[in-house]
Design a protein around this motif. Structure first.
Motif, PDB file in Angstrom:
ATOM      1  N   UNK A 154      40.721  26.263  54.951  1.00 38.00           N
ATOM      2  CA  UNK A 154      39.953  26.978  55.980  1.00 38.00           C
ATOM      3  C   UNK A 154      38.632  27.484  55.409  1.00 38.00           C
ATOM      4  N   UNK A 155      38.674  27.960  54.163  1.00 38.46           N
ATOM      5  CA  UNK A 155      37.437  28.401  53.512  1.00 38.46           C
ATOM      6  C   UNK A 155      36.462  27.230  53.406  1.00 38.46           C
ATOM      7  N   UNK A 156      36.943  26.068  53.017  1.00 35.29           N
ATOM      8  CA  UNK A 156      36.069  24.904  52.877  1.00 35.29           C
ATOM      9  C   UNK A 156      35.504  24.460  54.224  1.00 35.29           C
ATOM     10  N   UNK A 157      36.268  24.584  55.275  1.00 34.38           N
ATOM     11  CA  UNK A 157      35.767  24.247  56.608  1.00 34.38           C
ATOM     12  C   UNK A 157      34.574  25.129  56.968  1.00 34.38           C
ATOM     13  N   UNK A 158      34.646  26.402  56.564  1.00 37.31           N
ATOM     14  CA  UNK A 158      33.579  27.355  56.893  1.00 37.31           C
ATOM     15  C   UNK A 158      32.405  27.295  55.930  1.00 37.31           C
ATOM     16  N   UNK A 159      32.676  27.006  54.648  1.00 41.60           N
ATOM     17  CA  UNK A 159      31.640  27.180  53.633  1.00 41.60           C
ATOM     18  C   UNK A 159      31.347  25.934  52.808  1.00 41.60           C
ATOM     19  N   UNK A 160      32.028  24.833  53.080  1.00 38.34           N
ATOM     20  CA  UNK A 160      31.787  23.606  52.339  1.00 38.34           C
ATOM     21  C   UNK A 160      32.785  23.407  51.216  1.00 38.34           C
ATOM     22  N   UNK A 161      32.834  22.203  50.732  1.00 37.43           N
ATOM     23  CA  UNK A 161      33.771  21.823  49.678  1.00 37.43           C
ATOM     24  C   UNK A 161      33.513  22.621  48.401  1.00 37.43           C
ATOM     25  N   UNK A 162      34.572  23.058  47.763  1.00 36.30           N
ATOM     26  CA  UNK A 162      34.455  23.719  46.463  1.00 36.30           C
ATOM     27  C   UNK A 162      33.902  22.716  45.462  1.00 36.30           C
ATOM     28  N   UNK A 163      32.809  23.040  44.772  1.00 37.38           N
ATOM     29  CA  UNK A 163      32.249  22.085  43.807  1.00 37.38           C
ATOM     30  C   UNK A 163      33.260  21.726  42.724  1.00 37.38           C
ATOM     31  N   UNK A 164      33.214  20.501  42.280  1.00 40.17           N
ATOM     32  CA  UNK A 164      34.059  20.101  41.160  1.00 40.17           C
ATOM     33  C   UNK A 164      33.720  20.956  39.944  1.00 40.17           C
ATOM     34  N   UNK A 165      34.736  21.391  39.230  1.00 36.86           N
ATOM     35  CA  UNK A 165      34.597  22.207  38.020  1.00 36.86           C
ATOM     36  C   UNK A 165      33.904  23.537  38.304  1.00 36.86           C
ATOM     37  N   UNK A 166      34.252  24.131  39.421  1.00 40.04           N
ATOM     38  CA  UNK A 166      33.772  25.478  39.732  1.00 40.04           C
ATOM     39  C   UNK A 166      34.732  26.513  39.154  1.00 40.04           C
ATOM     40  N   UNK A 167      34.295  27.763  39.145  1.00 37.20           N
ATOM     41  CA  UNK A 167      35.151  28.906  38.823  1.00 37.20           C
ATOM     42  C   UNK A 167      35.484  29.590  40.137  1.00 37.20           C
ATOM     43  N   UNK A 168      36.759  29.624  40.492  1.00 36.30           N
ATOM     44  CA  UNK A 168      37.204  30.156  41.771  1.00 36.30           C
ATOM     45  C   UNK A 168      37.654  31.607  41.594  1.00 36.30           C
ATOM     46  N   UNK A 169      37.061  32.503  42.373  1.00 38.86           N
ATOM     47  CA  UNK A 169      37.424  33.920  42.354  1.00 38.86           C
ATOM     48  C   UNK A 169      38.126  34.260  43.663  1.00 38.86           C
ATOM     49  N   UNK A 170      39.350  34.761  43.568  1.00 36.99           N
ATOM     50  CA  UNK A 170      40.151  35.090  44.744  1.00 36.99           C
ATOM     51  C   UNK A 170      39.994  36.582  45.041  1.00 36.99           C
ATOM     52  N   UNK A 171      39.463  36.888  46.222  1.00 39.58           N
ATOM     53  CA  UNK A 171      39.194  38.266  46.634  1.00 39.58           C
ATOM     54  C   UNK A 171      40.293  38.745  47.567  1.00 39.58           C
ATOM     55  N   UNK A 172      41.244  39.500  47.007  1.00 37.68           N
ATOM     56  CA  UNK A 172      42.337  40.047  47.811  1.00 37.68           C
ATOM     57  C   UNK A 172      41.988  41.402  48.408  1.00 37.68           C
ATOM     58  N   UNK A 173      40.892  42.004  47.934  1.00 36.04           N
ATOM     59  CA  UNK A 173      40.525  43.339  48.377  1.00 36.04           C
ATOM     60  C   UNK A 173      41.230  44.451  47.617  1.00 36.04           C
ATOM     61  N   UNK A 174      42.114  44.082  46.682  1.00 33.76           N
ATOM     62  CA  UNK A 174      42.896  45.098  45.985  1.00 33.76           C
ATOM     63  C   UNK A 174      42.104  45.857  44.924  1.00 33.76           C
ATOM     64  N   UNK A 175      40.928  45.375  44.544  1.00 31.47           N
ATOM     65  CA  UNK A 175      40.126  46.105  43.570  1.00 31.47           C
ATOM     66  C   UNK A 175      39.752  47.486  44.082  1.00 31.47           C
ATOM     67  N   UNK A 176      39.734  47.658  45.402  1.00 24.66           N
ATOM     68  CA  UNK A 176      39.373  48.969  45.952  1.00 24.66           C
ATOM     69  C   UNK A 176      40.404  50.040  45.614  1.00 24.66           C
ATOM     70  N   UNK A 177      41.607  49.634  45.225  1.00 24.35           N
ATOM     71  CA  UNK A 177      42.657  50.596  44.886  1.00 24.35           C
ATOM     72  C   UNK A 177      42.569  51.100  43.445  1.00 24.35           C
ATOM     73  N   UNK A 178      41.812  50.420  42.601  1.00 26.26           N
ATOM     74  CA  UNK A 178      41.685  50.810  41.194  1.00 26.26           C
ATOM     75  C   UNK A 178      41.060  52.199  41.109  1.00 26.26           C
ATOM     76  N   UNK A 179      41.546  53.127  40.254  1.00 32.94           N
ATOM     77  CA  UNK A 179      42.575  52.979  39.221  1.00 32.94           C
ATOM     78  C   UNK A 179      43.942  53.563  39.603  1.00 32.94           C
ATOM     79  N   UNK A 180      44.271  53.630  40.886  1.00 32.23           N
ATOM     80  CA  UNK A 180      45.563  54.164  41.299  1.00 32.23           C
ATOM     81  C   UNK A 180      46.660  53.136  41.048  1.00 32.23           C
ATOM     82  N   UNK A 181      47.552  53.410  40.132  1.00 25.49           N
ATOM     83  CA  UNK A 181      48.642  52.477  39.859  1.00 25.49           C
ATOM     84  C   UNK A 181      49.521  52.293  41.089  1.00 25.49           C
ATOM     85  N   UNK A 182      49.777  53.383  41.825  1.00 27.46           N
ATOM     86  CA  UNK A 182      50.639  53.299  42.994  1.00 27.46           C
ATOM     87  C   UNK A 182      50.063  52.352  44.031  1.00 27.46           C
TER      88      UNK A 182
END
Length: 290
Positions: A154-182
């Motif tokens: 679905x991402x590729x449909x919206x934004x184009x094919x992932x380039x060969x040998x790219x670095x893929x970063x997955x954004x789950x949104x969980x960084x906003x919880x740092x530094x709360x361990x809970x």
């Protein structure tokens, strides 16, 4: 002629303010590492990025740095701090830390017997064109969400094919919880009980294998404590990537300021001989248009 022009541009890195110089030298590193950062641009074109914006995707290492429930906390041990008999000020500390705590890299040997140790990971695996796959909405609905092949398609449909040998970063949104361990891990428990109580999203093993097979990715990063979701017991996503010498970046900081594509990633770890992983400084370079 190309090499002559490159050397001339490298010489020009001595000009400009500190931020411009840093951007220039980081781009030079990218080129000299043979990274092929931005698809469709010549190497020399990227030297025009003297005004590039730099984004740091690294959490600071400190006493509250989140580590795996079975690991010891990061410690900065004061050794010296004060005036010396020689008339100058001197400060020095000692570090105590786990390989796999805070923003860090997993080397292939972490889950692949005989795999590359940290010092053996080729530098061109750590530098290159990046894409950000935003699955924050899905993960907000389900803490145990597994990012699927369908999400990537679905991402590729919206934004184009992932380039060969790219670095893929997955954004789950969980960084906003740092530094709360809970909030970040789903638990404050430590030890084996803490591991059993982990709840955070990750990349499905089939999606990991697809990225390796279909897009020949250089590396995969995520803004959670593990590329496998918290309730994993077999760590199949780790195996799928690391067994193919695809390193993993974990505990990345907030990815929301990144576009979906059109940026370069430089992820340089401490070069630890025999290491299974280590602390990582991750920087993104955005061209002036962003």
């Amino acid at each position: 002629m190309e090499e002559h022009a490159m050397l001339k541009q490298l010489t020009n890195c001595s000009g400009g303010d500190g931020g411009q110089q840093l951007a220039c030298w980081l781009i030079a590193l990218c080129l000299l590492a043979g990274a092929g950062c931005t698809t469709g641009k010549s190497r020399l074109d990227r030297f025009a990025w003297g005004q590039s914006r730099l984004i740091d995707l690294t959490h600071s290492f400190e006493a509250g740095t989140i580590v795996w429930p079975t690991e010891q906390d990061f410690r900065l041990v004061l050794q010296q701090a004060g005036e010396t008999s020689g008339g100058y000020y001197y400060a020095s500390n000692r570090l105590e830390m786990a390989e796999h705590g805070g923003t860090h890299i997993d080397a292939p040997i972490h889950f692949s017997k005989g795999g590359q140790t940290l010092d053996q990971v080729p530098i061109d695996r750590l530098v290159g064109a990046g894409v950000r796959i935003d699955v924050a909405a899905q993960c907000a609905r389900d803490r145990d969400y597994l990012v699927t092949i369908q999400d990537i398609e679905r991402w590729e449909t919206a934004h184009g094919r992932i380039p060969t040998r790219a670095i893929v970063l997955v954004d789950t949104g969980f960084a906003r919880y740092w530094p709360s361990r809970q909030q970040y891990l789903g638990t404050e428990l430590r030890g084996s009980e803490g591991v059993e109580a982990l709840h955070f999203p990750g990349l499905h093993p089939e999606a990991a294998a697809w990225l390796v097979r279909e897009r020949q990715v250089k590396a995969v990063g995520i803004d959670t404590a593990s590329i496998d979701y918290g309730q994993s017991t077999k760590f199949e996503t780790h195996v799928a990537l690391l067994s193919q010498n695809v390193p993993v970046f974990e505990n990345l900081s907030d990815l929301r300021d990144l576009p979906e594509r059109g940026f370069d990633v430089i992820a340089l770890p401490m070069k630890i001989a025999g290491g299974t992983g280590g602390p990582l400084r991750v920087i993104v370079l955005l061209p002036p248009s962003h």
